[in-house]
Design an enzyme around this catalytic site. Structure first.
Site, mmCIF file in Angstrom:
data_model
loop_
_atom_site.group_PDB
_atom_site.id
_atom_site.type_symbol
_atom_site.label_atom_id
_atom_site.label_comp_id
_atom_site.label_asym_id
_atom_site.label_seq_id
_atom_site.Cartn_x
_atom_site.Cartn_y
_atom_site.Cartn_z
ATOM 1 N N SER A 7 32.408 12.760 -38.995
ATOM 2 C CA SER A 7 33.829 13.084 -39.026
ATOM 3 C C SER A 7 34.243 13.360 -40.468
ATOM 4 O O SER A 7 34.185 12.478 -41.327
ATOM 5 C CB SER A 7 34.643 11.916 -38.466
ATOM 6 O OG SER A 7 35.996 12.104 -38.799
ATOM 7 N N HIS A 32 32.585 17.074 -36.879
ATOM 8 C CA HIS A 32 33.773 16.638 -36.151
ATOM 9 C C HIS A 32 34.995 16.777 -37.063
ATOM 10 O O HIS A 32 35.036 16.212 -38.157
ATOM 11 C CB HIS A 32 33.578 15.183 -35.716
ATOM 12 C CG HIS A 32 34.661 14.640 -34.846
ATOM 13 N ND1 HIS A 32 34.728 14.895 -33.491
ATOM 14 C CD2 HIS A 32 35.719 13.847 -35.119
ATOM 15 C CE1 HIS A 32 35.780 14.271 -32.979
ATOM 16 N NE2 HIS A 32 36.406 13.630 -33.946
ATOM 17 N N ASP A 34 39.019 16.265 -37.337
ATOM 18 C CA ASP A 34 40.155 15.552 -36.746
ATOM 19 C C ASP A 34 41.471 16.208 -37.144
ATOM 20 O O ASP A 34 41.865 16.175 -38.305
ATOM 21 C CB ASP A 34 40.140 14.091 -37.208
ATOM 22 C CG ASP A 34 39.013 13.312 -36.555
ATOM 23 O OD1 ASP A 34 38.975 13.281 -35.317
ATOM 24 O OD2 ASP A 34 38.166 12.762 -37.288
ATOM 25 N N MET A 36 45.406 16.152 -36.788
ATOM 26 C CA MET A 36 46.493 15.214 -36.438
ATOM 27 C C MET A 36 47.836 15.786 -36.870
ATOM 28 O O MET A 36 47.948 16.372 -37.950
ATOM 29 C CB MET A 36 46.272 13.875 -37.149
ATOM 30 C CG MET A 36 44.913 13.260 -36.885
ATOM 31 S SD MET A 36 44.815 11.600 -37.567
ATOM 32 C CE MET A 36 43.061 11.240 -37.339
ATOM 33 N N HIS A 65 38.866 18.004 -32.775
ATOM 34 C CA HIS A 65 39.490 16.958 -31.955
ATOM 35 C C HIS A 65 40.997 17.055 -32.214
ATOM 36 O O HIS A 65 41.463 16.668 -33.278
ATOM 37 C CB HIS A 65 38.901 15.607 -32.400
ATOM 38 C CG HIS A 65 39.511 14.422 -31.732
ATOM 39 N ND1 HIS A 65 39.274 13.126 -32.179
ATOM 40 C CD2 HIS A 65 40.341 14.302 -30.655
ATOM 41 C CE1 HIS A 65 39.928 12.272 -31.398
ATOM 42 N NE2 HIS A 65 40.587 12.952 -30.488
ATOM 43 N N MET A 67 44.457 15.900 -31.995
ATOM 44 C CA MET A 67 45.343 14.755 -31.736
ATOM 45 C C MET A 67 46.765 15.225 -32.010
ATOM 46 O O MET A 67 47.404 14.843 -32.992
ATOM 47 C CB MET A 67 44.938 13.579 -32.630
ATOM 48 C CG MET A 67 43.656 12.909 -32.158
ATOM 49 S SD MET A 67 42.875 11.951 -33.459
ATOM 50 C CE MET A 67 41.943 13.245 -34.269
ATOM 51 N N MET A 136 37.540 7.769 -26.698
ATOM 52 C CA MET A 136 37.959 7.101 -27.938
ATOM 53 C C MET A 136 37.623 5.616 -27.853
ATOM 54 O O MET A 136 38.005 4.931 -26.901
ATOM 55 C CB MET A 136 39.475 7.253 -28.143
ATOM 56 C CG MET A 136 39.951 8.648 -28.515
ATOM 57 S SD MET A 136 39.185 9.356 -29.978
ATOM 58 C CE MET A 136 39.570 8.144 -31.244
ATOM 59 N N GLY A 141 43.975 8.088 -34.973
ATOM 60 C CA GLY A 141 44.933 8.150 -36.083
ATOM 61 C C GLY A 141 44.296 7.899 -37.438
ATOM 62 O O GLY A 141 44.713 8.476 -38.433
ATOM 63 N N PHE A 142 43.276 7.069 -37.469
ATOM 64 C CA PHE A 142 42.689 6.688 -38.751
ATOM 65 C C PHE A 142 41.186 6.453 -38.625
ATOM 66 O O PHE A 142 40.718 6.012 -37.577
ATOM 67 C CB PHE A 142 43.350 5.396 -39.268
ATOM 68 C CG PHE A 142 44.839 5.515 -39.371
ATOM 69 C CD1 PHE A 142 45.447 6.095 -40.477
ATOM 70 C CD2 PHE A 142 45.645 5.084 -38.321
ATOM 71 C CE1 PHE A 142 46.825 6.240 -40.546
ATOM 72 C CE2 PHE A 142 47.024 5.218 -38.380
ATOM 73 C CZ PHE A 142 47.625 5.798 -39.500
ATOM 74 N N GLY A 143 40.475 6.719 -39.708
ATOM 75 C CA GLY A 143 39.061 6.366 -39.769
ATOM 76 C C GLY A 143 38.937 4.897 -40.163
ATOM 77 O O GLY A 143 39.925 4.254 -40.546
ATOM 78 N N GLY A 144 37.733 4.381 -40.058
ATOM 79 C CA GLY A 144 37.450 3.040 -40.571
ATOM 80 C C GLY A 144 37.934 1.875 -39.727
ATOM 81 O O GLY A 144 37.977 0.748 -40.215
ATOM 82 N N ASP A 174 33.870 8.270 -30.031
ATOM 83 C CA ASP A 174 34.529 8.442 -31.334
ATOM 84 C C ASP A 174 35.283 7.178 -31.732
ATOM 85 O O ASP A 174 36.233 6.787 -31.071
ATOM 86 C CB ASP A 174 35.497 9.629 -31.214
ATOM 87 C CG ASP A 174 36.175 9.985 -32.534
ATOM 88 O OD1 ASP A 174 35.821 9.392 -33.570
ATOM 89 O OD2 ASP A 174 37.050 10.874 -32.506
ATOM 90 N N GLY A 175 34.854 6.574 -32.828
ATOM 91 C CA GLY A 175 35.596 5.462 -33.412
ATOM 92 C C GLY A 175 34.784 4.192 -33.570
ATOM 93 O O GLY A 175 34.311 3.619 -32.597
ATOM 94 N N GLY A 196 32.481 8.521 -38.966
ATOM 95 C CA GLY A 196 33.205 8.891 -40.183
ATOM 96 C C GLY A 196 32.849 7.990 -41.337
ATOM 97 O O GLY A 196 32.058 8.349 -42.215
ATOM 98 N N SER A 197 33.394 6.786 -41.335
ATOM 99 C CA SER A 197 33.156 5.883 -42.465
ATOM 100 C C SER A 197 31.682 5.483 -42.574
ATOM 101 O O SER A 197 31.198 5.227 -43.676
ATOM 102 C CB SER A 197 34.060 4.654 -42.368
ATOM 103 O OG SER A 197 34.054 4.129 -41.073
HETATM 104 C C1 DX5 Z 1 40.176 8.649 -35.385
HETATM 105 C C2 DX5 Z 1 39.320 9.872 -35.416
HETATM 106 C C3 DX5 Z 1 37.895 9.599 -35.674
HETATM 107 C C4 DX5 Z 1 37.601 8.930 -36.995
HETATM 108 C C5 DX5 Z 1 36.308 8.184 -36.864
HETATM 109 O O1 DX5 Z 1 41.448 9.013 -34.989
HETATM 110 O O2 DX5 Z 1 39.390 10.538 -34.171
HETATM 111 O O3 DX5 Z 1 37.124 10.774 -35.528
HETATM 112 O O4 DX5 Z 1 37.542 9.817 -38.061
HETATM 113 O O5 DX5 Z 1 36.109 7.430 -38.005
HETATM 114 P P1 DX5 Z 1 35.212 6.113 -38.003
HETATM 115 O O6 DX5 Z 1 33.817 6.522 -37.610
HETATM 116 O O7 DX5 Z 1 35.322 5.604 -39.393
HETATM 117 O O8 DX5 Z 1 35.805 5.165 -36.973
HETATM 118 ZN ZN ZN Z 2 37.974 12.221 -33.854
#
Ligand code: DX5
Ligand code: ZN
Length: 220
Positions: A7, A32, A34, A36, A65, A67, A136, A141-144, A174-175, A196-197
């Site tokens: 991501s 990927h 994201d 938003m 993706h 959102m 999901m 909304g956020f990574g990590g 995802d997530g 992502g992270s």
């Molecule tokens: C969250 C995103 C994810 C996110 C995943 O809203 O859809 O794609 O970037 O990040 P990690 O792998 O850090 O949970």
């Molecule tokens: Zn995503």
């Protein structure tokens, strides 16, 4: 087999080209992205111009993706911008069949994304019109964020739902995926693994992708 979809949300946005080169070196096959809008989720990220720029520098599969609210207004635009896969949230679309058809008509794979608290029954009618489901495992909304434990059971039930209907719908998760839990989600039926992270959180992204592939492969 499964694919790793880093991501880009967790990458350094001033070095996106470099990030893409790195993850490709590590064996990633999907990027990927994201998108938003600050309405469907409490965060704003990137949109069409960035997808166009990424398309110009890579042959990897681009997975957008969305959102965003009213995704039907933009889904086909993302395909025109270069996306190979476009997912829209079942919670955000009053006319899901139409949106999925618009993505396929433009020549991309159509996906239904589903939030952790939305029951799988919400997918039932539209499932035959989707190429993949994006499950999901955190609230978008956020990574990590941390993997929501119940997602593993939900993933197994989704796999059963697809198999029972004789469909070939792929499952993307995802997530909160990292080297500690990737084996479990692969074993449960996920084929496209977003990270992502775990990929961009520190150290070399190429090595992080290799580690994920290695850990996931032990269960294939
Ligand atoms: C969250 C995103 C994810 C996110 C995943 O809203 O859809 O794609 O970037 O990040 P990690 O792998 O850090 O949970
Ligand atoms: Zn995503």
């Amino acid at each position: 087999m499964f694919e790793i979809a880093p991501s880009l949300l967790s990458a350094d946005f001033t070095q996106l080209g470099e990030a893409i080169t790195e993850v490709e070196k590590g064996g990633a096959t999907v990027l990927h992205v994201d998108v938003m809008d600050g309405r469907f989720v409490p965060n704003i990220t990137i949109g069409l111009p960035v997808v166009r720029s990424i398309r110009a520098v890579t042959n990897l599969t681009i997975d957008t993706h969305l959102m965003i609210v009213e995704p039907g207004r933009y889904a086909a635009e993302f395909v025109k911008a270069g996306a190979d896969m476009v997912s829209v949230h079942v919670e955000a679309d009053f006319h899901l069949h139409r949106t999925l058809a618009s993505i396929r008509d433009e020549g991309a794979m159509a996906g239904i994304a589903i939030n952790p608290a939305t029951p799988l029954s919400a997918l039932e009618e539209a499932l035959p019109y989707a190429d993949f489901v994006l499950l999901m495992s955190v609230n978008p909304g956020f990574g990590g964020q941390s993997f929501i434990g119940n997602s593993l059971d939900k993933l197994r039930r989704l796999k059963t739902m697809i198999d029972e209907r004789g469909l070939s719908t792929r499952i993307e998760i995802d997530g909160g995926i990292d080297s500690s839990n990737i084996a479990e989600v692969v074993e449960a039926g996920a084929e496209i693994i977003v990270a992502g992270s775990a990929v961009f959180g520190g150290g070399q992204a190429a090595d992080a992708v290799r580690t994920l592939i290695d850990r996931g492969t032990r269960w294939v």
